[in-house]
Design a protein around this motif. Structure first.
Motif, PDB file in Angstrom:
ATOM      1  N   PRO A 456      48.278  74.097  68.513  1.00  0.00           N
ATOM      2  CA  PRO A 456      47.026  74.210  69.276  1.00  0.00           C
ATOM      3  C   PRO A 456      45.838  73.647  68.493  1.00  0.00           C
ATOM      4  O   PRO A 456      45.753  73.806  67.277  1.00  0.00           O
ATOM      5  CB  PRO A 456      46.884  75.724  69.496  1.00  0.00           C
ATOM      6  CG  PRO A 456      48.260  76.274  69.325  1.00  0.00           C
ATOM      7  CD  PRO A 456      48.927  75.399  68.308  1.00  0.00           C
ATOM      8  N   SER A 457      44.944  73.000  69.204  1.00  0.00           N
ATOM      9  CA  SER A 457      43.780  72.377  68.573  1.00  0.00           C
ATOM     10  C   SER A 457      42.543  73.234  68.761  1.00  0.00           C
ATOM     11  O   SER A 457      42.334  73.842  69.815  1.00  0.00           O
ATOM     12  CB  SER A 457      43.538  70.985  69.158  1.00  0.00           C
ATOM     13  OG  SER A 457      42.352  70.414  68.640  1.00  0.00           O
ATOM     14  N   LEU A 458      41.721  73.278  67.726  1.00  0.00           N
ATOM     15  CA  LEU A 458      40.425  73.949  67.779  1.00  0.00           C
ATOM     16  C   LEU A 458      39.344  72.955  68.174  1.00  0.00           C
ATOM     17  O   LEU A 458      39.556  71.738  68.177  1.00  0.00           O
ATOM     18  CB  LEU A 458      40.102  74.565  66.425  1.00  0.00           C
ATOM     19  CG  LEU A 458      41.069  75.640  65.928  1.00  0.00           C
ATOM     20  CD1 LEU A 458      40.915  75.848  64.436  1.00  0.00           C
ATOM     21  CD2 LEU A 458      40.854  76.935  66.679  1.00  0.00           C
ATOM     22  N   GLY A 459      38.164  73.497  68.477  1.00  0.00           N
ATOM     23  CA  GLY A 459      37.057  72.622  68.842  1.00  0.00           C
ATOM     24  C   GLY A 459      36.457  71.907  67.651  1.00  0.00           C
ATOM     25  O   GLY A 459      36.049  70.750  67.749  1.00  0.00           O
ATOM     26  N   HIS A 460      36.407  72.610  66.502  1.00  0.00           N
ATOM     27  CA  HIS A 460      35.828  71.987  65.307  1.00  0.00           C
ATOM     28  C   HIS A 460      36.405  72.652  64.065  1.00  0.00           C
ATOM     29  O   HIS A 460      36.594  73.869  64.029  1.00  0.00           O
ATOM     30  CB  HIS A 460      34.304  72.112  65.284  1.00  0.00           C
ATOM     31  CG  HIS A 460      33.658  71.256  64.237  1.00  0.00           C
ATOM     32  ND1 HIS A 460      33.497  69.899  64.381  1.00  0.00           N
ATOM     33  CD2 HIS A 460      33.156  71.557  63.018  1.00  0.00           C
ATOM     34  CE1 HIS A 460      32.917  69.400  63.301  1.00  0.00           C
ATOM     35  NE2 HIS A 460      32.698  70.382  62.463  1.00  0.00           N
ATOM     36  N   VAL A 461      36.688  71.853  63.055  1.00  0.00           N
ATOM     37  CA  VAL A 461      37.202  72.336  61.783  1.00  0.00           C
ATOM     38  C   VAL A 461      36.328  71.794  60.659  1.00  0.00           C
ATOM     39  O   VAL A 461      36.052  70.588  60.606  1.00  0.00           O
ATOM     40  CB  VAL A 461      38.663  71.901  61.555  1.00  0.00           C
ATOM     41  CG1 VAL A 461      39.132  72.288  60.149  1.00  0.00           C
ATOM     42  CG2 VAL A 461      39.582  72.528  62.609  1.00  0.00           C
ATOM     43  N   VAL A 462      35.876  72.683  59.784  1.00  0.00           N
ATOM     44  CA  VAL A 462      35.162  72.297  58.565  1.00  0.00           C
ATOM     45  C   VAL A 462      36.144  72.423  57.411  1.00  0.00           C
ATOM     46  O   VAL A 462      36.669  73.507  57.152  1.00  0.00           O
ATOM     47  CB  VAL A 462      33.932  73.198  58.321  1.00  0.00           C
ATOM     48  CG1 VAL A 462      33.238  72.793  57.017  1.00  0.00           C
ATOM     49  CG2 VAL A 462      32.967  73.125  59.487  1.00  0.00           C
TER      50      VAL A 462
END
Length: 693
Positions: A456-462
């Motif tokens: 699953p993909s998140l909206g934003h990753v830091v």
């Protein structure tokens, strides 16, 4: 020096601003009380619980810390400069609304109207005539300073005295936000759009970590509805680092971003634990991007050609699907590049559909319920299981690491014989649950899991300290943002792992973000000039392509090189000396010297915290918080941290303790750049040649 505006006497102006602060604090209390008085009533129990969660999060975002100023700046918009109205706006960490008419007493620093506070300049005042900065102490207003953006000449660097004082304020405790000191080039990164991935190559003290966290806060503000569904994740190098930065986002009113290390991320995803380490050469091989293809082959190699006809008895009939038809279906699914497990499910449905076509040709009228029943039938499930078997990612990787024939088939043309033997030299165990997995192993299991089922993909990753990750680790983090965006932070000069990638272009490819914009930050706001100049002597050796950093601080700080016959006594003496000054003290030593230094501090009665393990007290008089200003830090854990005063022991030992000299010099560069005010280098051995030059 702070100056008062022309239309008020100094005391009156400051009193007016103090009254606005009191009014804003009262308004925030009313906002919190109003939220506390709300009752959640949804259409059903689930909706009610969701509303309760929303209200709880709203309450947390409205918490007031009396030691933190509610606003730190003011903008005076002028219609003569193109503004819609003559108005004064106060800029702070969160929006605060007044009672009468709901007018804003403070606007959120992320709002569009706050942008001139960070980017306006005399050449482009952005409709603002005057920018005011406030000085605070323990949450109370102490001074202000005005900048005329229309008639005053442009200043070089952070010309504001208040801004400079805030930058140089001593550190206590965890990392704090930098909303009052964000510089224009940092603000451009912070406000980059959600659809854009950004890579920040940042020298020590340039604020790259803070910029990444503030970008997360900005995106959560600007795209709250979207990111509340898809999620935001901050990935750091270790638990100590996450603890250090953990208060930044909550201080900005954001509590929705999750935090993880690469290890915890992979452990949660795979259900396995890291229980072992391994030689650098093997870890480097396991982290090689070529292993992704080896894993893919190992998974798909389990799909075999059909050798017999599918026979499905239903009533008095036996329906058949010939082997060549089954192979056509399998080939079609393979060509669609579906995930392995999705292909298994689709194969059962496709075979059931073929059976239905034969039923219809015989005069029956089957519907979708019949097709679903056929797909779930014992005969079809057994046939699919033999042709396209279910796999466990942990068992598959374990077999790659222990079964020479299996690895040879999957790695043919990719890994040579010596590499295959090295890959299997560790032999972690017999079952996934009992195996002594390494971090590199878990990255392989995660890769296998993604071949089986889409991550699953998140909206934003830091991603912080990205320069230390292997290609396979980068792939693992990158697939968490396969349909989102990333903020990638790091410094190639601080790459201290033997499996690190040599360029940002390659790293971004492994992350699946080849279009990310790469920005270099070289202006240092935290590391003193003398210290950063000294550390930069190493750059021609460790990172010759990078632009040398420089400090914009007015205070040059203090660099003290001490050669001594007894380095342990010298370290204790240096610690006692800097304890006489304000701020935190970090005692940075090679990992192998931690025990010796701990014993020396203990024998001298110096109380300290051992990073990651907690306090060590030795009957020292005085306040507990004051006594625990000293932190003993193994060199392997110091990355990303900073202290007002750093005592660094034996640079030569730091270098010698690494796998090779280049890695050792990079580790030394990291250790040299953790000081905000004072760096004391204590040594008995000769300094590395690059420093002694």
């Amino acid at each position: 020096m702070p100056t008062a505006p022309a239309d008020h006497p100094p005391d009156t102006a400051l009193a007016t601003e103090q009254e606005h602060l009191r009014e804003s604090r009262s308004a925030l209390g009313r906002m919190r009380a109003a939220t506390a008085g709300l009752t959640a009533h949804g259409a059903d129990r689930i909706a009610t619980e969701k509303l309760k969660e929303v209200l709880h999060r709203r309450m947390l975002s409205l918490q007031d810390d009396p030691t933190v100023p509610l606003f730190f700046g003011r903008l005076d918009y002028d219609r003569d400069l193109g503004a819609e109205h003559d108005e004064t706006l106060y800029v702070g960490r969160r929006h605060i609304t007044g009672e009468a008419g709901g007018e804003p007493l403070v606007i959120d620093w992320r709002a569009g109207m706050a942008l001139p506070f960070y980017r306006a300049r005399p050449a482009d005042p952005m409709h603002v005539r005057r920018r005011r900065r406030f000085g605070f102490s323990h949450g109370s207003l102490t001074a202000y300073e005005d900048e005329d953006l229309v008639d005053a000449p442009a200043a070089e660097g952070p010309g504001s005295t208040i801004l400079q004082a805030e930058i140089e304020r001593p550190r206590t405790g965890p990392m704090r936000d930098i909303v009052a000191t964000i510089q224009p080039e940092q603000d451009v990164i912070v406000r980059a759009g959600l659809d854009q991935s950004v890579c920040v190559q940042g020298a020590p003290g340039t604020g790259k970590t803070a910029v990444g966290l503030h970008r997360a806060a900005y995106l959560l503000y600007a795209h709250r509805e979207q990111l509340s569904r898809s999620g935001v994740l901050v990935v750091g190098p270790n638990a100590s680092f996450l603890s250090y930065i953990g208060d930044v986002l909550p201080a900005l009113g954001e509590i929705d971003a999750a935090q993880a290390t690469v290890e915890s991320l992979l452990a949660d995803a795979t259900g396995l634990e890291v229980r072992a380490t391994e030689p650098a050469v093997r870890a480097r091989l396991k982290g090689d991007a070529r292993l992704a293809e080896v894993v893919r082959r190992a998974v798909w190699g389990h799909v075999t050609p059909a050798t017999q006809t599918l026979v499905l008895p239903r009533g008095i009939h036996q329906w058949r699907v010939p082997a060549y038809v089954v192979d056509e279906v399998v080939a079609e699914l393979r060509d669609r590049a579906v995930r392995y497990e999705a292909g298994r499910t689709m194969l059962a449905q496709r075979l059931a559909h073929r059976v239905l076509l034969r039923m219809e040709a015989a005069g029956d009228s089957p519907d979708d319920r019949v097709q679903a029943a056929v797909a779930r039938s014992r005969e079809v499930r057994a046939y699919v299981g033999a042709l396209w078997p279910a796999l466990d990612p942990g068992r598959l990787v374990l077999r790659l690491l222990t079964d020479a024939a299996f690895l040879a088939t999957a790695a043919e043309g990719i890994l040579d014989a010596d590499e295959q033997r090295e890959l299997q030299a560790g032999r972690p165990g017999k079952t996934p649950r009992s195996a002594r997995w390494t971090l590199a192993d878990l990255a392989l299991v995660d890769e296998a899991n993604d071949v089986l089922n889409r991550t699953p993909s998140l909206g934003h990753v830091v991603l912080d300290e990205a320069q230390d990750l292997s290609p396979m680790m980068l792939r693992a983090v990158g697939r968490r943002a396969s349909t989102g965006s990333m903020t990638v932070l790091g410094d190639l000069a601080q790459a201290t792992t033997p499996w690190s990638v040599g360029s940002w272009e390659e790293s971004l490819d492994h992350l699946g973000q080849p279009g990310a914009v790469v920005t270099e930050l070289v202006e240092g706001f935290r590391v003193p000039g003398q210290v950063i100049d000294y550390a930069a002597r190493l750059l021609p050796v460790i990172a010759p392509t990078l632009t040398p950093p420089y400090s914009v601080r007015r205070s040059a700080g203090e660099l003290d090189l001490r050669r001594t016959g007894d380095p342990l006594d010298g370290t204790v003496a240096a610690v006692r000396e800097v304890l006489g000054r304000a701020g935190t003290v970090g005692v940075v030593v090679a990992d192998l010297q931690v025990g010796d230094v701990a014993a020396a501090l203990g024998a001298a009665g110096v109380a300290y915290d051992l990073l990651g393990e907690g306090p060590r007290d030795f009957d020292v008089d005085g306040d507990v918080a004051e006594r625990r200003r000293v932190e003993l830090v193994p060199a392997s854990l110091v990355k990303g941290l900073e202290f007002d005063h750093v005592v660094l022991l034996e640079p030569a030992h730091l270098v010698d303790g690494e796998a090779d000299e280049l890695t050792g010099l990079r580790r030394l560069y990291v250790c040299l750049t953790r000081a905000v005010t004072t760096l004391v280098v204590v040594h008995a051995a000769d300094l590395p040649l690059a420093l002694a030059a």
